[in-house]
Scaffold this active site. Structure first.
Site, PDB file in Angstrom:
ATOM      1  N   HIS A   6       0.924  -1.281   0.055  1.00 23.20           N
ATOM      2  CA  HIS A   6      -0.043   0.104   0.161  1.00 23.20           C
ATOM      3  C   HIS A   6       0.619   1.263  -0.079  1.00 23.20           C
ATOM      4  O   HIS A   6       1.550   1.267   0.945  1.00 23.20           O
ATOM      5  CB  HIS A   6      -0.912  -0.190   1.433  1.00 23.20           C
ATOM      6  CG  HIS A   6      -1.808   1.059   1.331  1.00 23.20           C
ATOM      7  ND1 HIS A   6      -1.809   1.810   2.404  1.00 23.20           N
ATOM      8  CD2 HIS A   6      -2.836   1.628   0.394  1.00 23.20           C
ATOM      9  CE1 HIS A   6      -2.790   2.833   2.283  1.00 23.20           C
ATOM     10  NE2 HIS A   6      -3.510   2.686   1.133  1.00 23.20           N
ATOM     11  N   ASP A  35      -1.181   6.117  -5.880  1.00 23.50           N
ATOM     12  CA  ASP A  35      -2.435   7.109  -6.139  1.00 23.50           C
ATOM     13  C   ASP A  35      -1.662   8.305  -6.951  1.00 23.50           C
ATOM     14  O   ASP A  35      -0.888   8.606  -7.005  1.00 23.50           O
ATOM     15  CB  ASP A  35      -2.597   7.849  -4.872  1.00 23.50           C
ATOM     16  CG  ASP A  35      -2.970   6.831  -3.627  1.00 23.50           C
ATOM     17  OD1 ASP A  35      -4.102   6.398  -3.706  1.00 23.50           O
ATOM     18  OD2 ASP A  35      -2.051   6.768  -2.700  1.00 23.50           O
ATOM     19  N   HIS A  48      -0.594  10.408  -2.177  1.00 29.22           N
ATOM     20  CA  HIS A  48      -1.928  10.274  -1.801  1.00 29.22           C
ATOM     21  C   HIS A  48      -2.696  11.460  -1.591  1.00 29.22           C
ATOM     22  O   HIS A  48      -3.878  11.657  -2.119  1.00 29.22           O
ATOM     23  CB  HIS A  48      -1.758   9.369  -0.279  1.00 29.22           C
ATOM     24  CG  HIS A  48      -3.055   9.081   0.107  1.00 29.22           C
ATOM     25  ND1 HIS A  48      -3.890  10.069   0.929  1.00 29.22           N
ATOM     26  CD2 HIS A  48      -3.917   8.024  -0.093  1.00 29.22           C
ATOM     27  CE1 HIS A  48      -5.014   9.573   1.317  1.00 29.22           C
ATOM     28  NE2 HIS A  48      -5.001   8.457   0.754  1.00 29.22           N
TER      29      HIS A  48
END
Ligand code: G3P
Ligand code: CA
Length: 229
Positions: A6, A35, A48
């Protein structure tokens, strides 16, 4: 089952940096989640938040800086070392030719960047890494655009709240991948999704116990900051 890091291997390295992506590969993850946002000059950068305040030495919105301007800041998440903000191209160059996946989250739920879906899709196609990409977004319209660009695209609908409502939204489309927060998932829901041939990615799996529970229940993808065996 695939294990994705992640924001890169963010348990150990500053999130969404090339170092965090490379270390995830070296650790043995099957891929990374990241992201994507657009800069003022339309560059696809990996971060992010909509703003750079939390993870860098700068302040303000990504959309208000050019890539060159963003390169003045250190994205070390206020720790040590010097880290540039990565571009999507840099990450795709790294994965090309490797057995390594990227989950590209289109960060369009707060700011709807004009044309981001097409830009990301065309870069992925031009670089020939399309078989290594999972697309996802909290913004249903972005997920649908990605699917409409190519029906072979993996396009997952991210769910952080209102699971039942959003799951029903998904079932009304031709989408076949769901990315719920891990604690929405139980045996009944997973069996239901599987009976509808929907692929399941769980995030952000916080510990070994949850990792094992979700693995045993048969989810397809686990997204976590830490590496679990
Ligand atoms: O893609 C899974 C997860 O990254 C979604 O939440 O806020 O970490 O982008 P967030
Ligand atoms: Ca994300």
């Amino acid at each position: 089952m695939k294990k994705l890091a992640h924001r890169g291997y963010s348990a150990k390295y500053p999130e969404n940096t090339m170092v965090a992506f490379i270390k995830a590969y070296e650790q043995g993850f099957d891929g990374v989640e990241t992201d994507v946002h657009l800069t003022k000059d339309g560059e696809m950068v990996l971060i992010h938040d909509e703003k750079i305040n939390r993870t860098s030495t700068g302040e303000g919105y990504v959309k208000d800086y050019t890539l060159e301007e963003l390169r003045q800041f250190n994205f070390n998440h206020k720790t040590y070392g010097y880290y540039d903000i990565p571009t999507l191209r840099e990450l795709l160059e790294f994965i090309k030719g490797k057995d390594f996946m990227v989950n590209i989250e289109l960060k369009t739920d707060v700011i709807q960047y004009d044309g981001i879906e097409e830009k990301v899709y065309h870069l992925v196609q031009d670089m020939g890494v399309e078989k290594q990409i999972y697309y996802s977004s909290f913004y249903l319209s972005s997920v649908q655009k990605i699917k409409a660009l190519d029906k072979h695209n993996y396009a997952g609908y991210l769910i952080e709240y209102s699971y039942k409502k959003k799951c029903n939204e998904l079932l009304e489309t031709d989408l076949n991948a769901i990315h719920p927060r891990y604690n929405f998932l139980n045996e009944t829901r997973i069996q239901f999704l599987k009976s509808h041939h929907i692929q399941i990615a769980a995030w952000t799996v916080p510990n070994l116990k949850e990792y094992q529970r979700l693995k045993n229940l048969g989810v397809d993808i686990i997204i976590s900051n830490e590496y679990f065996k």
